[in-house]
Design an enzyme around this catalytic site. Structure first.
Site, PDB file in Angstrom:
ATOM      1  N   HIS A  90       1.576  -8.465   0.282  1.00 46.14           N
ATOM      2  CA  HIS A  90       0.432  -7.655   0.729  1.00 46.14           C
ATOM      3  C   HIS A  90      -0.831  -7.989  -0.039  1.00 46.14           C
ATOM      4  O   HIS A  90      -1.881  -7.390   0.197  1.00 46.14           O
ATOM      5  CB  HIS A  90       0.748  -6.168   0.615  1.00 46.14           C
ATOM      6  CG  HIS A  90       0.459  -5.559  -0.725  1.00 46.14           C
ATOM      7  ND1 HIS A  90       0.926  -6.087  -1.917  1.00 46.14           N
ATOM      8  CD2 HIS A  90      -0.258  -4.449  -1.077  1.00 46.14           C
ATOM      9  CE1 HIS A  90       0.512  -5.326  -2.924  1.00 46.14           C
ATOM     10  NE2 HIS A  90      -0.194  -4.332  -2.437  1.00 46.14           N
ATOM     11  N   GLY A 104      -1.146  -9.517  -6.118  1.00 46.71           N
ATOM     12  CA  GLY A 104      -0.179  -8.936  -7.048  1.00 46.71           C
ATOM     13  C   GLY A 104      -0.666  -9.019  -8.483  1.00 46.71           C
ATOM     14  O   GLY A 104      -1.168 -10.051  -8.938  1.00 46.71           O
ATOM     15  N   HIS A 120       0.679  -1.447   4.794  1.00 46.12           N
ATOM     16  CA  HIS A 120       1.630  -2.111   3.910  1.00 46.12           C
ATOM     17  C   HIS A 120       2.357  -1.145   2.977  1.00 46.12           C
ATOM     18  O   HIS A 120       2.985  -1.557   2.027  1.00 46.12           O
ATOM     19  CB  HIS A 120       0.981  -3.251   3.106  1.00 46.12           C
ATOM     20  CG  HIS A 120      -0.289  -2.888   2.396  1.00 46.12           C
ATOM     21  ND1 HIS A 120      -1.438  -3.632   2.539  1.00 46.12           N
ATOM     22  CD2 HIS A 120      -0.589  -1.902   1.530  1.00 46.12           C
ATOM     23  CE1 HIS A 120      -2.404  -3.111   1.793  1.00 46.12           C
ATOM     24  NE2 HIS A 120      -1.904  -2.062   1.170  1.00 46.12           N
ATOM     25  N   HIS A 177      -8.866  -0.285  -3.974  1.00 40.25           N
ATOM     26  CA  HIS A 177      -9.421  -0.052  -2.645  1.00 40.25           C
ATOM     27  C   HIS A 177     -10.861  -0.565  -2.589  1.00 40.25           C
ATOM     28  O   HIS A 177     -11.601  -0.455  -3.568  1.00 40.25           O
ATOM     29  CB  HIS A 177      -9.368   1.433  -2.297  1.00 40.25           C
ATOM     30  CG  HIS A 177      -7.964   1.934  -2.132  1.00 40.25           C
ATOM     31  ND1 HIS A 177      -7.660   3.271  -2.009  1.00 40.25           N
ATOM     32  CD2 HIS A 177      -6.776   1.287  -2.069  1.00 40.25           C
ATOM     33  CE1 HIS A 177      -6.348   3.406  -1.870  1.00 40.25           C
ATOM     34  NE2 HIS A 177      -5.795   2.217  -1.913  1.00 40.25           N
ATOM     35  N   PHE A 178     -11.246  -1.094  -1.426  1.00 34.87           N
ATOM     36  CA  PHE A 178     -12.570  -1.709  -1.340  1.00 34.87           C
ATOM     37  C   PHE A 178     -13.091  -1.681   0.093  1.00 34.87           C
ATOM     38  O   PHE A 178     -12.350  -1.486   1.052  1.00 34.87           O
ATOM     39  CB  PHE A 178     -12.530  -3.157  -1.836  1.00 34.87           C
ATOM     40  CG  PHE A 178     -11.580  -4.050  -1.076  1.00 34.87           C
ATOM     41  CD1 PHE A 178     -11.889  -4.531   0.201  1.00 34.87           C
ATOM     42  CD2 PHE A 178     -10.362  -4.433  -1.628  1.00 34.87           C
ATOM     43  CE1 PHE A 178     -11.021  -5.352   0.902  1.00 34.87           C
ATOM     44  CE2 PHE A 178      -9.479  -5.253  -0.931  1.00 34.87           C
ATOM     45  CZ  PHE A 178      -9.811  -5.712   0.332  1.00 34.87           C
ATOM     46  N   MET A 209     -11.517  -9.491  -5.655  1.00 38.57           N
ATOM     47  CA  MET A 209     -12.922  -9.317  -5.299  1.00 38.57           C
ATOM     48  C   MET A 209     -13.680 -10.638  -5.199  1.00 38.57           C
ATOM     49  O   MET A 209     -14.767 -10.686  -4.619  1.00 38.57           O
ATOM     50  CB  MET A 209     -13.609  -8.386  -6.296  1.00 38.57           C
ATOM     51  CG  MET A 209     -13.645  -8.940  -7.714  1.00 38.57           C
ATOM     52  SD  MET A 209     -14.588  -7.893  -8.864  1.00 38.57           S
ATOM     53  CE  MET A 209     -13.558  -6.448  -9.005  1.00 38.57           C
ATOM     54  N   PRO A 227      -5.044  -9.728   1.424  1.00 41.53           N
ATOM     55  CA  PRO A 227      -6.246  -9.933   0.607  1.00 41.53           C
ATOM     56  C   PRO A 227      -5.942 -10.582  -0.733  1.00 41.53           C
ATOM     57  O   PRO A 227      -4.806 -10.553  -1.219  1.00 41.53           O
ATOM     58  CB  PRO A 227      -6.757  -8.502   0.414  1.00 41.53           C
ATOM     59  CG  PRO A 227      -5.502  -7.682   0.402  1.00 41.53           C
ATOM     60  CD  PRO A 227      -4.574  -8.339   1.385  1.00 41.53           C
TER      61      PRO A 227
END
EC number: 6.5.1.8
Length: 474
Positions: free
Chosen positions: A402, A405, A346, A236-237, A381, A378
């Protein structure tokens, strides 16, 4: 379902006769191949005066404990077929429904998990996305359509894990000229990690809805409120970056913009909902082999199934509220008002029509990609994220990947890489990382460009986002 509550079921015998039952046998865990036997037993029992709810209760008990019906004058034979003299799982028969995979060199374990899901008696069809990797129940990147049922671990632990992007009509050069100010806004207005919460609680309309319809939301309401507007751990970001839009989209002209993007879900409350209802589903389906226990489902014609569905949808609204508060706080601190926004779940299940048939589509780590539907996929990072337009490919159940992966587990990533490895790639890509764990190093993921190339028939890229200032859990 008819007005009297009975389900119309077309029997699979040679005469193809129709019989009405006050329950859905497959929702109770009775394999579809046994429908002719079920119908014959039901006819005999109704002839003896056992009808309606009494008939349903009898078959519920039969499905839960077939051994206890071994000597039943009518149901004894069916009990034996359900494993009345065998160990749990012996009655489970796999007839795999059609499915298709995108991408190359997919993890064989993830492939097997999707095949397992496609062997469930409630399954209709499936798809595996190019970012697939192993999960609980369905794999991450797994898409599964079923009939009138929902699989809690087909949705996932982080129910309604979600992407959101806000686009601002200001110069993207701010990431360089005002980088410290942008970084402070994220640092001061976000909270990450397991158990993370703000000292002063935020508020949102979702917290004033009814949370008492299920024991889990009722128990977790106060915790959920304390964590409102926060982000989870792992991948998560919240990040600032530069969005390039080469061709105008509805509501957003061609150009290059400053954008804020976030990835998070329903926090600990969603996880508790998933665990509670998956355990309940497993108890209702003792016929499933132990290895397939995480694929246990709840019939949507049952109180348990309807309750989970309502809890899942509540978690969807809660997740959306978290993102809304994050974006409002970070942008508000800088006096910025978004010109454009886009967001999508998602980890969720949807009631949709495919091949002219109403089904429940689980997208676990998969993005909705119906025709003209916009979403966000996405990378890592340091790698780009993409704003995409769905092409509505029916072979994938209108779904896409999504994210990039994982290619290695968190444990393996921590063992293989050092902080210096991460710092090198951050410097090379001009990304400022405010916080983040080594388990999220970009090298632990697939190449997002290869993932996007593998699904060119699923989505069209409409915008490219390059991360520049990134915050994740420490």
């Amino acid at each position: 379902m008819s007005k009297n509550g009975y389900v119309n079921f077309m029997s699979m015998n040679s005469h193809n006769t129709e019989k009405k039952l006050p329950f859905r046998p497959v929702a109770l865990g009775i394999p579809e191949r046994l429908m002719p036997v079920v119908l014959d037993c039901a006819r005999q029992l109704e002839g003896e005066g056992v009808r309606g709810k009494a008939l349903r209760r009898l078959f519920v008990r039969l499905a839960q404990d077939p051994k206890s019906f071994a000597d039943h004058p009518v149901l004894g034979g069916l009990a034996g077929m359900l494993g009345g003299e065998s160990s749990p799982g012996a009655a489970f028969s796999v007839t795999e429904v059609p499915w298709r995979a995108w991408g190359e060199d997919l993890d064989p374990k993830a492939v097997q998990q999707l095949r397992d899901g496609c062997g469930l008696p409630v399954a209709v069809s499936g798809a595996l996305m190019p970012d697939a990797h192993v999960g609980y129940g369905l794999p991450i990147g797994g898409v599964l359509a079923v009939t009138e049922a929902v699989i809690p671990y087909g949705v996932g632990m982080d129910i309604a894990c979600r992407m959101k992007m806000s686009v601002f009509a200001v110069s993207p050069d701010l990431v360089d000229t005002n980088g410290d100010e942008l970084a402070r806004a994220i640092e001061q207005e976000t909270c990450f990690g397991v158990g993370g919460q703000f000292k002063v609680r935020k508020d949102h309309a979702v917290m004033h809805e009814d949370w008492g319809f299920s024991p889990v939301p009722r128990r977790m309401h106060d915790t959920a409120w304390a964590q409102l507007g926060t982000s989870g751990s792992g991948n998560h970001f919240v990040e600032w970056g530069v969005l390039d839009v080469p061709r105008a989209m509805p509501g957003l002209p061609e150009g290059t913009y400053l954008a804020l993007m976030s990835h998070s879900g329903s926090r600990g409350t969603g996880g508790e909902v998933a665990k509670y209802y998956s355990a309940l589903a497993r108890r209702l389906h003792p016929e499933l082999p132990r290895a397939l226990g995480h694929l246990a489902w709840l019939g949507l014609d049952t109180d348990e199934g309807r309750e989970y569905w309502a809890a899942m949808e509540l978690m969807g609204r809660y997740s959306a509220a978290n993102h809304a508060l994050i974006h409002a706080a970070v942008a508000g601190r800088l006096g910025l008002t978004p010109l454009f926004g886009i967001e999508n779940h998602h980890n969720f299940a949807w009631r949709e029509i495919h091949d002219g048939r109403e089904v429940i589509v689980h997208r676990k780590g998969a993005t909705p990609a119906g025709r003209d539907v916009f979403g966000i996929i996405p990378g890592t990072m340091v790698d780009p994220a993409f704003v995409v337009e769905g092409l509505g490919n029916p072979m994938s159940l209108c779904s896409a990947a999504h994210g990039a992966g994982r290619v290695m587990s968190r444990k393996e990533a921590l063992a293989r890489f050092r902080r210096s490895d991460l710092e090198h790639v951050l410097k090379e890509r001009s990304v400022r990382l405010l916080s983040g764990g080594l388990d999220e190093v970009p090298m632990a993921y697939k190449d997002i460009r290869e993932v996007m190339a593998a699904q060119a028939d699923l989505v069209r890229i409409r915008g490219t986002f390059l991360p520049r200032i990134v915050k994740m859990a420490k």
